[in-house]
Scaffold this motif. Structure first.
Motif, mmCIF file in Angstrom:
data_model
loop_
_atom_site.group_PDB
_atom_site.id
_atom_site.type_symbol
_atom_site.label_atom_id
_atom_site.label_comp_id
_atom_site.label_asym_id
_atom_site.label_seq_id
_atom_site.Cartn_x
_atom_site.Cartn_y
_atom_site.Cartn_z
ATOM 1 N N ALA A 171 15.452 45.005 32.511
ATOM 2 C CA ALA A 171 16.347 46.165 32.596
ATOM 3 C C ALA A 171 17.765 45.757 32.972
ATOM 4 N N THR A 172 17.905 44.883 33.978
ATOM 5 C CA THR A 172 19.254 44.540 34.451
ATOM 6 C C THR A 172 19.994 43.634 33.469
ATOM 7 N N ILE A 173 19.272 42.729 32.796
ATOM 8 C CA ILE A 173 19.964 41.862 31.834
ATOM 9 C C ILE A 173 20.365 42.647 30.589
ATOM 10 N N ILE A 174 19.515 43.557 30.134
ATOM 11 C CA ILE A 174 19.931 44.436 29.029
ATOM 12 C C ILE A 174 21.177 45.224 29.439
ATOM 13 N N ALA A 175 21.166 45.755 30.656
ATOM 14 C CA ALA A 175 22.322 46.521 31.132
ATOM 15 C C ALA A 175 23.572 45.636 31.199
ATOM 16 N N HIS A 176 23.413 44.402 31.663
ATOM 17 C CA HIS A 176 24.548 43.479 31.739
ATOM 18 C C HIS A 176 25.140 43.247 30.351
ATOM 19 N N GLU A 177 24.277 42.950 29.377
ATOM 20 C CA GLU A 177 24.781 42.631 28.036
ATOM 21 C C GLU A 177 25.382 43.861 27.362
ATOM 22 N N LEU A 178 24.768 45.014 27.542
ATOM 23 C CA LEU A 178 25.300 46.226 26.906
ATOM 24 C C LEU A 178 26.594 46.682 27.569
ATOM 25 N N ALA A 179 26.760 46.383 28.864
ATOM 26 C CA ALA A 179 28.035 46.690 29.529
ATOM 27 C C ALA A 179 29.182 45.954 28.851
ATOM 28 N N HIS A 180 28.894 44.747 28.365
ATOM 29 C CA HIS A 180 29.911 43.934 27.689
ATOM 30 C C HIS A 180 30.372 44.554 26.367
ATOM 31 N N MET A 181 29.568 45.429 25.765
ATOM 32 C CA MET A 181 29.952 45.976 24.463
ATOM 33 C C MET A 181 31.333 46.647 24.546
ATOM 34 N N TRP A 182 31.657 47.155 25.738
ATOM 35 C CA TRP A 182 32.975 47.726 25.984
ATOM 36 C C TRP A 182 33.850 46.721 26.746
ATOM 37 N N PHE A 183 33.376 46.330 27.905
ATOM 38 C CA PHE A 183 34.161 45.480 28.798
ATOM 39 C C PHE A 183 33.850 44.023 28.485
ATOM 40 N N GLY A 184 34.650 43.434 27.615
ATOM 41 C CA GLY A 184 34.414 42.064 27.169
ATOM 42 C C GLY A 184 34.514 41.961 25.666
ATOM 43 N N ASN A 185 33.868 42.892 24.956
ATOM 44 C CA ASN A 185 33.882 42.854 23.498
ATOM 45 C C ASN A 185 34.973 43.745 22.910
ATOM 46 N N LEU A 186 35.002 45.022 23.315
ATOM 47 C CA LEU A 186 36.066 45.930 22.866
ATOM 48 C C LEU A 186 37.408 45.473 23.451
ATOM 49 N N VAL A 187 37.414 45.197 24.740
ATOM 50 C CA VAL A 187 38.587 44.640 25.424
ATOM 51 C C VAL A 187 38.174 43.289 25.998
ATOM 52 N N THR A 188 38.928 42.267 25.661
ATOM 53 C CA THR A 188 38.512 40.894 25.938
ATOM 54 C C THR A 188 39.564 40.179 26.771
ATOM 55 N N LEU A 189 39.097 39.293 27.654
ATOM 56 C CA LEU A 189 40.040 38.481 28.417
ATOM 57 C C LEU A 189 40.906 37.655 27.467
ATOM 58 N N ARG A 190 42.124 37.394 27.883
ATOM 59 C CA ARG A 190 43.034 36.623 27.027
ATOM 60 C C ARG A 190 42.655 35.148 27.000
ATOM 61 N N TRP A 191 42.231 34.634 28.168
ATOM 62 C CA TRP A 191 41.860 33.221 28.229
ATOM 63 C C TRP A 191 40.778 33.033 29.287
ATOM 64 N N TRP A 192 40.106 31.885 29.261
ATOM 65 C CA TRP A 192 38.913 31.639 30.072
ATOM 66 C C TRP A 192 39.220 31.440 31.559
ATOM 67 N N ASN A 193 40.478 31.452 31.953
ATOM 68 C CA ASN A 193 40.796 31.338 33.382
ATOM 69 C C ASN A 193 40.445 32.611 34.144
ATOM 70 N N GLU A 194 40.119 33.691 33.416
ATOM 71 C CA GLU A 194 39.726 34.944 34.079
ATOM 72 C C GLU A 194 38.362 35.406 33.566
ATOM 73 N N VAL A 195 37.426 34.463 33.514
ATOM 74 C CA VAL A 195 36.056 34.774 33.092
ATOM 75 C C VAL A 195 35.466 35.906 33.929
ATOM 76 N N TRP A 196 35.845 35.975 35.190
ATOM 77 C CA TRP A 196 35.289 36.998 36.081
ATOM 78 C C TRP A 196 35.556 38.406 35.570
ATOM 79 N N LEU A 197 36.656 38.588 34.822
ATOM 80 C CA LEU A 197 36.958 39.918 34.281
ATOM 81 C C LEU A 197 35.817 40.393 33.395
ATOM 82 N N ASN A 198 35.272 39.485 32.580
ATOM 83 C CA ASN A 198 34.108 39.822 31.747
ATOM 84 C C ASN A 198 32.830 39.877 32.569
ATOM 85 N N GLU A 199 32.533 38.736 33.241
ATOM 86 C CA GLU A 199 31.205 38.557 33.824
ATOM 87 C C GLU A 199 31.023 39.280 35.151
#
Length: 899
Positions: free
Chosen positions: A318-346
């Motif tokens: 349940a929690t991993i599905i929720a984690h991945e589906l949360a990314h559909m907006w936060f991470g995929n629709l809007v994405t970090l500019r560079w990997w120095n702010e991975v925390w913004l996604n994860e």
């Protein structure tokens, strides 16, 4: 590749970042993986064609695009200025094309390539996964582009800010199924060079980053499907045929709809796609990957078998599905500019995964478990001087190995903790209003952390929220500087102060911070049993509050900090725990234990004071305080289970856990029922695991009897699924070769991934060192232990006190082979280093670690570089801790077991 390097007249600076002269518009990619090996080379290969269109935004006569381990058979400029020379630059992973004249600004161009790559079993880029079903070997061609492996599949602008649209066509054997991010469009059976194939063309993707592209070709022709009416979204779960037929995908299907629905409402933005595919793969490096529209998972994380899986497996799904589906907006629709702010996604996905899963399973009270699973977990790392900030400077994260290092507990768990704190002091309503504004404004583009603070500040202003200063000023202190504070409250004077908390008091921070390691700290607190409604902000090094009978700060641990008190207040809190512990919220009972043990390690309170927090546990039945205590006592086991402290410690914990063991025996009518509450099911496991571990005879007889019954009738495993991990380990430790061989045979036969995972861990519990050595050797043979599981087997053996030195010797002997032959796609070198060095607490072990670091320094440690630094720091701290505390701890345990 056609190459005229002897005529190169241009100087290419050695840069690992793409030029900003060209911006991709779309890729038209056709891939044809061969699912049988070449008889001449013995290799599995794929061929591909790619037409990419890009715009020139700055005049240039160079085309730089990423390419790694691809061989080119054709390269056409497609009406670009004529090509002067082309070459591959392996160190920066570039395909370099020098033109005879410059490209014109604002004009669009196309580049066509034909290429070949290896469909290796390295779990990176476009790779192959193998499994056996009904005695038939089957091959899956699948992908893992994240974070820098798209370039191993096709030539591309492989950076997150270089978003484009992808037109994908896959060529595959008739009877197999092809999947990608978009919905399948045209499916045509045809022949190519006399070979019968199926050609599947997919709908174009949304504009997205290369790391989110997903491709799967497989014989998994069975799936289950539903339609989420509120979103008009088709939901499909894909897996091996037997897994689908056994109903292992049903739970994932049942929770995906509600979770997607929740996030649509939470973000106030519709799910951007028309389908949501999720697939369980036999071989997969990460736990899961949020590819837009086609999420890939390890089997253990997506599949849940109602007969054999535990409630822990169910929560994980349940929690991993929720984690991945949360990314559909936060991470995929809007994405970090560079990997120095991975925390913004994860960090964000980690935080809201608890909210999404809680919506799907409201009876579980999942929101509180973030404290154990994320906050306490990351405190241990962030209290080291070798920690790092959530956000680094962009030019400090350049190499692929450095990028991979960012995906650690800091980015995931600290990110989640500080966002939870932010949501709390803003209020959830204001927080989600700011998120909605942020997501809408930056849809299909890229951002930096300051953009999020700006939109949250707009929501703060719109709702007249009172804050001591703007959101960015509060949050930059938590994001730009590493570590966290300890807040010390002296109830006799009312003085409150803060200090950077370091686990090793003798260590010193060499990294300067613009904020001098001070934080703006929101303090929620309780006075003499009554929760105070207001948040008090600690703005400076010191502040003042009035004294009270007793004070408890950081109620529900909404703040990312530890709390210390004067001795009198600690004694008052202990008195409350021993008289009526329910007055203190359960989440704070867990906090008091964790804070005290860690404050003692930092020499801010005495070790006996920390141990005194466990005394009341003989009357505690809740999971969170028990788990907190066991997590902290596990450090004592690691440091002391090879010393004379071991037996008195065992005797004390046995005395403490016996009432809990009997409590669950009675609650479950002599182990015949499953507790109703989610966390009671977890604590029942703790009761059995620790009772057996500390020598409670009734427990050991129970687990041995259950396991023997299974051995006598292998077709009928009557051991309750929640208890299997504890029972298997206990029986394996008490038994010998017969039990181990039976466990191994059941592991190899297991058709449910979660059951295989339990057995895989339990095999490392044996007391037979010959078997442990054999088990370690299996990790180098993927026919015995899958590459994705090798790391966890090694760390499991290391967690056995009889296996630690064996695992460390094995890693030292095999390091060069594993590091060069397996690579980053297969082994989690960082977790392996952390696991095998966790017990290190002697000067001899420190010397071995120093020698290991020196021996391999020239070759580097890749994604384990930071883990090696942290292991050295931890080992030095462990040596100091043991020298200072061993005698005092021995005396304390002896004093508790004499009466």
């Amino acid at each position: 590749i056609p190459c005229t390097t002897n005529m190169i007249l241009v100087f290419i600076p050695l840069s690992y970042r793409l030029s900003n002269a060209l911006v991709p518009d779309y890729y038209n990619i056709t891939l044809w993986p061969r699912l049988s090996c070449d008889p001449n080379t013995g290799l599995y290969i794929f061929t591909g064609q790619c037409t990419m269109e890009f715009e020139c935004v700055k005049e240039t006569n160079l085309i730089l695009i990423h390419s790694n381990k691809l061989n080119y058979t054709k390269l056409d400029n497609m009406h670009i200025a004529s090509i002067k020379s082309t070459w591959l630059q392996p160190e920066t992973q570039y395909l370099v094309i020098q033109l005879n004249s410059k490209l014109t600004q604002k004009h669009k161009y196309q580049l066509y390539t034909n290429f070949t790559g290896e469909l290796a079993d390295d779990l990176a880029g476009f790779y192959r996964s193998e499994y056996e079903e009904d005695g038939i070997r089957k091959i899956v061609a699948t992908s893992q582009m994240h974070p820098t492996h798209a370039r191993k599949t096709f030539p591309c602008f492989d950076e997150p800010a270089m978003k484009a649209v992808f037109y994908i066509t896959l060529i595959h054997p008739p009877g197999t199924v092809a999947l990608s991010n978009g919905m399948e469009g045209d499916i045509v059976n045809t022949t190519i060079d006399g070979v019968a194939v199926t050609k599947t063309k997919f709908e174009p993707t949304k504009k997205m980053s290369t790391y989110l592209l997903a491709i799967v070709l497989q014989a998994m022709t069975i799936f289950i499907m539903s339609l989420l009416i509120t979103l008009c979204v088709q939901i499909r779960i894909w897996a091996r045929r037997t897994a689908i037929e056994q109903g292992q995908a049903n739970y994932a299907l049942n929770v995906t709809g509600p979770i997607l629905d929740f996030f649509q409402l939470y973000y106030n933005i519709s799910y951007p796609l028309n389908k949501s595919d999720q697939i369980a793969l036999p071989d997969f490096y990460f736990g899961a990957m949020e590819n837009w529209g086609l999420v890939t998972y390890r089997e253990t994380n997506l599949l849940y078998d109602p007969v054999t899986s535990s409630n822990r497996n169910k929560e994980t799904t349940a929690t991993i599905i929720a984690h991945e589906l949360a990314h559909m907006w936060f991470g995929n629709l809007v994405t970090l500019r560079w990997w120095n702010e991975v925390w913004l996604n994860e960090g964000f996905a980690s935080y809201v995964s608890y909210l999404g899963a809680d919506h799907a399973e409201p009876a579980w009270n999942l929101k509180d478990l973030i404290i154990l699973d994320d906050v306490h977990r990351v405190f241990a790392v962030d209290a080291l001087t070798s920690s790092h900030p959530l956000s680094s400077k962009e030019d400090s994260i350049i190499l692929p190995g450095q990028i991979s290092e960012q995906f650690d507990a800091i980015s995931y768990s600290k990110g989640a903790a500080v966002l939870r704190m932010l949501s709390d002091f803003l209020s959830e309503q204001v927080f989600v209003q700011g998120l909605n504004s942020y997501l809408k404004h930056f849809a299909y583009s890229n951002t930096v952390g300051d953009d999020l603070w700006h939109h949250l500040q707009m929501a703060v202003k719109a709702n007249n929220v009172s804050l001591p200063c703007p959101v960015c000023e509060i949050m930059n202190r938590w994001v730009i500087q590493m570590g966290f504070p300890v807040v010390t409250i002296d109830t006799s004077t009312g003085k409150v102060s803060q200090k950077h908390f370091l686990l090793d008091p003798e260590s010193s921070v060499t990294v300067e911070s613009p904020y001098k390691y001070e934080w703006l700290i929101p303090v929620r607190w309780m006075k003499s049993g009554e929760v105070q409604r207001d948040i008090w902000w600690l703005m400076e090094k010191e502040g003042m509050r009035r004294g009270s009978v007793w004070v408890l700060a950081n109620i529900n641990i909404t703040g990312y900090y530890r709390v210390n008190y004067d001795h009198g207040n600690w004694e008052s809190l202990f008195a409350q725990l021993n008289s009526e512990h329910q007055v203190i919220p359960v989440i704070n009972r867990a906090q008091l234990v964790d804070d005290a043990f860690n404050l003692a390690r930092a020499q801010m309170v005495s070790t006996p004071l920390a141990l005194n927090t466990t005394l009341y546990l003989s009357v505690e039945t809740e999971y969170m305080p028990w788990q907190s205590a066991l997590d902290n006592l596990d450090y004592y086991y690691l440091m002391l289970d090879r010393t004379e402290v071991y037996q008195p410690m065992q005797d004390y914990i046995k005395k403490l856990v016996t009432p809990l063991f009997l409590y669950f025996k009675n609650m479950t009518s002599d182990w015949t029922h499953v507790p109703d509450r989610h966390t009671d099911q977890y604590n029942q496991v703790n009761a059995i695991r620790m009772a057996c571990r500390t020598g409670v005879t009734e427990c050991q007889n129970l687990t041995t009897r259950w396991f023997k019954q299974w051995m006598e009738n292998p077709q009928q495993n009557l051991i309750e699924p929640n208890l299997r991990s504890a029972v298997y380990c206990s029986a394996m430790a008490a038994g010998d070769e017969a039990e181990w061989e039976f466990g191994w045979s059941q592991f190899k036969k297991a058709t449910v991934a979660s059951e295989a995972s339990k057995l895989m861990s339990a095999l490392a519990c044996t007391s037979n060192t010959t078997l442990l050595e054999r088990y370690l050797s299996y990790t180098l043979n993927s026919a015995m232990i899958r590459k994705q599981d090798a790391t966890s087997v090694i760390t499991s053996v290391a967690s056995n006190r009889l296996g630690q030195s064996l695992a460390w010797d094995f890693v030292r002997e095999q390091w060069e082979y594993m590091f060069t032959q397996y690579g980053v796609g297969s082994f989690s070198f960082a977790s392996m280093i952390s696991g095998v060095t966790a017990r290190f607490s002697t000067p001899a072990e420190l010397q071995q670690l120093v020698e290991f670091e020196e021996k391999h320094r020239a070759a580097g440690f890749g994604s384990a570089t930071l883990a090696v630094e942290q292991a050295l720091e931890r080992t030095r701290a462990n040596i100091n801790w043991q020298q200072k505390n061993k005698q005092e701890i021995l005396d304390w345990f002896n004093s508790q077991t004499r009466h």
